[in-house]
Design a protein around this motif. Sequence first.
Motif, mmCIF file in Angstrom:
data_model
loop_
_atom_site.group_PDB
_atom_site.id
_atom_site.type_symbol
_atom_site.label_atom_id
_atom_site.label_comp_id
_atom_site.label_asym_id
_atom_site.label_seq_id
_atom_site.Cartn_x
_atom_site.Cartn_y
_atom_site.Cartn_z
ATOM 1 N N PRO A 26 0.850 -1.195 0.000
ATOM 2 C CA PRO A 26 0.000 0.000 0.000
ATOM 3 C C PRO A 26 0.880 1.237 0.000
ATOM 4 C CG PRO A 26 0.112 -0.935 2.198
ATOM 5 C CD PRO A 26 0.848 -1.895 1.296
ATOM 6 N N ILE A 27 0.478 2.278 -0.681
ATOM 7 C CA ILE A 27 1.263 3.515 -0.684
ATOM 8 C C ILE A 27 0.490 4.635 -0.008
ATOM 9 C CG2 ILE A 27 2.679 2.935 -2.661
ATOM 10 C CD1 ILE A 27 0.849 4.572 -4.401
ATOM 11 N N GLY A 28 -0.453 4.263 0.860
ATOM 12 C CA GLY A 28 -1.121 5.254 1.692
ATOM 13 C C GLY A 28 -0.208 5.748 2.791
ATOM 14 N N THR A 29 0.801 4.927 3.153
ATOM 15 C CA THR A 29 1.814 5.339 4.112
ATOM 16 C C THR A 29 3.173 5.020 3.532
ATOM 17 O OG1 THR A 29 1.714 3.194 5.206
ATOM 18 C CG2 THR A 29 0.330 4.935 6.099
ATOM 19 N N ILE A 30 4.190 5.708 3.990
ATOM 20 C CA ILE A 30 5.538 5.518 3.466
ATOM 21 C C ILE A 30 6.125 4.249 4.077
ATOM 22 C CG2 ILE A 30 7.874 6.448 3.405
ATOM 23 C CD1 ILE A 30 6.712 9.189 3.255
ATOM 24 N N ASN A 31 6.771 3.469 3.278
ATOM 25 C CA ASN A 31 7.400 2.231 3.717
ATOM 26 C C ASN A 31 8.872 2.234 3.289
ATOM 27 O OD1 ASN A 31 7.821 -0.385 4.604
ATOM 28 N ND2 ASN A 31 7.147 -1.285 2.681
ATOM 29 N N PRO A 32 9.831 2.117 4.182
ATOM 30 C CA PRO A 32 9.651 1.981 5.625
ATOM 31 C C PRO A 32 9.376 3.319 6.304
ATOM 32 C CG PRO A 32 11.960 1.953 5.077
ATOM 33 C CD PRO A 32 11.216 1.990 3.773
ATOM 34 N N SER A 33 9.273 3.321 7.629
ATOM 35 C CA SER A 33 8.919 4.533 8.369
ATOM 36 C C SER A 33 9.975 5.613 8.183
ATOM 37 C CB SER A 33 8.755 4.217 9.857
ATOM 38 O OG SER A 33 7.739 3.254 10.049
ATOM 39 N N ILE A 34 9.536 6.846 8.238
ATOM 40 C CA ILE A 34 10.458 7.972 8.077
ATOM 41 C C ILE A 34 11.378 8.090 9.303
ATOM 42 C CG2 ILE A 34 10.560 10.496 8.129
ATOM 43 C CD1 ILE A 34 8.353 10.617 6.228
ATOM 44 N N ASN A 35 12.647 8.323 9.044
ATOM 45 C CA ASN A 35 13.577 8.708 10.091
ATOM 46 C C ASN A 35 14.604 9.640 9.467
ATOM 47 O OD1 ASN A 35 15.842 6.990 9.019
ATOM 48 N ND2 ASN A 35 14.348 5.382 9.515
ATOM 49 N N PHE A 36 15.401 10.313 10.283
ATOM 50 C CA PHE A 36 16.306 11.339 9.748
ATOM 51 C C PHE A 36 17.385 10.749 8.868
ATOM 52 C CE2 PHE A 36 14.614 13.721 13.441
ATOM 53 C CZ PHE A 36 14.113 14.787 12.738
ATOM 54 N N GLY A 37 17.712 9.485 9.046
ATOM 55 C CA GLY A 37 18.730 8.881 8.214
ATOM 56 C C GLY A 37 18.197 8.321 6.917
ATOM 57 N N HIS A 38 16.888 8.353 6.766
ATOM 58 C CA HIS A 38 16.273 7.698 5.607
ATOM 59 C C HIS A 38 16.135 8.635 4.412
ATOM 60 C CE1 HIS A 38 14.127 4.231 4.035
ATOM 61 N NE2 HIS A 38 13.343 5.079 3.416
ATOM 62 N N TYR A 39 15.809 9.889 4.667
ATOM 63 C CA TYR A 39 15.632 10.854 3.588
ATOM 64 C C TYR A 39 16.524 12.060 3.838
ATOM 65 C CZ TYR A 39 11.427 8.359 2.182
ATOM 66 O OH TYR A 39 10.552 7.411 1.757
ATOM 67 N N VAL A 40 16.892 12.738 2.766
ATOM 68 C CA VAL A 40 17.582 14.010 2.927
ATOM 69 C C VAL A 40 16.560 15.077 3.276
ATOM 70 C CG1 VAL A 40 19.417 13.367 1.343
ATOM 71 C CG2 VAL A 40 17.389 14.503 0.459
ATOM 72 N N PHE A 41 17.031 16.163 3.876
ATOM 73 C CA PHE A 41 16.093 17.174 4.347
ATOM 74 C C PHE A 41 15.322 17.844 3.225
ATOM 75 C CE2 PHE A 41 18.867 16.896 8.048
ATOM 76 C CZ PHE A 41 17.921 16.792 9.049
ATOM 77 N N SER A 42 15.858 17.840 2.000
ATOM 78 C CA SER A 42 15.158 18.497 0.897
ATOM 79 C C SER A 42 13.902 17.765 0.470
ATOM 80 C CB SER A 42 16.101 18.616 -0.309
ATOM 81 O OG SER A 42 16.486 17.332 -0.754
ATOM 82 N N LYS A 43 13.702 16.563 0.963
ATOM 83 C CA LYS A 43 12.526 15.797 0.561
ATOM 84 C C LYS A 43 11.247 16.320 1.197
ATOM 85 C CE LYS A 43 14.200 12.480 -2.090
ATOM 86 N NZ LYS A 43 13.717 12.176 -3.432
ATOM 87 N N PHE A 44 11.349 16.927 2.389
ATOM 88 C CA PHE A 44 10.135 17.405 3.044
ATOM 89 C C PHE A 44 10.485 18.532 4.008
ATOM 90 C CE2 PHE A 44 11.861 13.911 5.476
ATOM 91 C CZ PHE A 44 11.837 14.367 6.777
ATOM 92 N N LEU A 45 9.468 19.251 4.433
ATOM 93 C CA LEU A 45 9.646 20.334 5.387
ATOM 94 C C LEU A 45 9.172 19.886 6.764
ATOM 95 C CD1 LEU A 45 8.317 23.299 3.211
ATOM 96 C CD2 LEU A 45 10.693 22.590 3.552
ATOM 97 N N TYR A 46 9.689 20.531 7.807
ATOM 98 C CA TYR A 46 9.308 20.140 9.157
ATOM 99 C C TYR A 46 7.810 20.333 9.413
ATOM 100 C CZ TYR A 46 14.157 19.646 10.587
ATOM 101 O OH TYR A 46 15.462 19.234 10.719
ATOM 102 N N GLY A 47 7.209 21.298 8.738
ATOM 103 C CA GLY A 47 5.803 21.573 8.982
ATOM 104 C C GLY A 47 4.851 20.641 8.272
#
Length: 362
Positions: free
Chosen positions: A258-279
């Motif tokens: 399912p792509i209703g949620t991100i797999n695996p769970s988000i953590n700071f080591g998983h994505y670079v900061f440019s992928k999303f904003l804190y808000g």
Amino acid sequence: INNFSIDGGGGLIDVAVNDGQSITGLIVFKDALIIFKTDSIYQFSFGSTGLPSLTQVTGSLGAIAPRSIIAVENDVFFLSRRGVFSIGNEQGFAFDVLRTNELSARVRPTIQTIDPAYIQNASATYVTSSDFNLYILSYTPAGSTTNSNAVIYDRERLGWYKWTNIQANCWNKYVDSTGTTHYLYGDDASGYIKEIFTGSNDFGVAIHGYYYLNSESFKTGIDHYKTLKDLDVVLRRPFGSISLSLVQDGVETVYSAPIGTINPSINFGHYVFSKFLYGDSYGTGVSSADELLLRSIKNINLRNGKTYQMRFDNNSSASFVLLSARMTARPRGDRYRLSSDIVDSSSGAVVSSEIQLEDLLI
């Protein structure tokens, strides 16, 4: 009126008489009359002197189904023995020269399922609105005796859809007193008149839709094995539960999620900061109709595929706009082969050990 003799200004013209073909349809195209026979097409018009003129457009195909002949924008669409074709003026050629082009090349396997005994019963309409421009062709598939399927050509997206629950024998466009256009068809099974593109279900049943992207060989050719690593999709206006599957080598479904949620769970080591904003809020499911949604699946590690293909499933209730999709794969060694690929079985043991060694090197 009622006097077609030469004295009354009337007359007749034979269209390839005794060629063994019958005339299947007539349609006005600009200042000429297009005459369709079963395996040929002719253009009839009057010259500057008022005398009739008959020109053969093509002798290689014609319209096999009279009700499939429909004017679509500046062209005419029709069903021949070979598939769905268009006829009209083509850019780069003289403006008064008509040419035919096949539209159904990418869906030939589906077109070939039309029962040849009932192909003349195929029926079409052209549906337009602010959201779509569609040529809909209903037909009788093999094993049936009435029209029960349809293929739809989307002129805006230049793609095809398949509709498996529609028994359209004939079509009609109706404009009511408020100016609203309704597209109706005669149901070949029940005898009722039904309307399409109203509401969000298929006669009370939720619409289960699949969407396939092209198979990807990752520019290394289909003679190379790959390991699929990651994939990313960006959706617009998602609603409901959406599933994603991966098809390997065109036949085998090797992964579903399912792509209703991100797999695996988000953590700071998983994505670079440019992928999303804190808000921003991610990983809580598809809920906002206006959200621009990024979904990534990392380290899938599907091995020994030559091509991979994405398939989306709306699970009968979801809807979305797919903005982009990307897969990342790593090619295996040029000489890597499965043991089942090797033809010379007499040296199978040696070849097998070479494969294992190269696999370790990769």
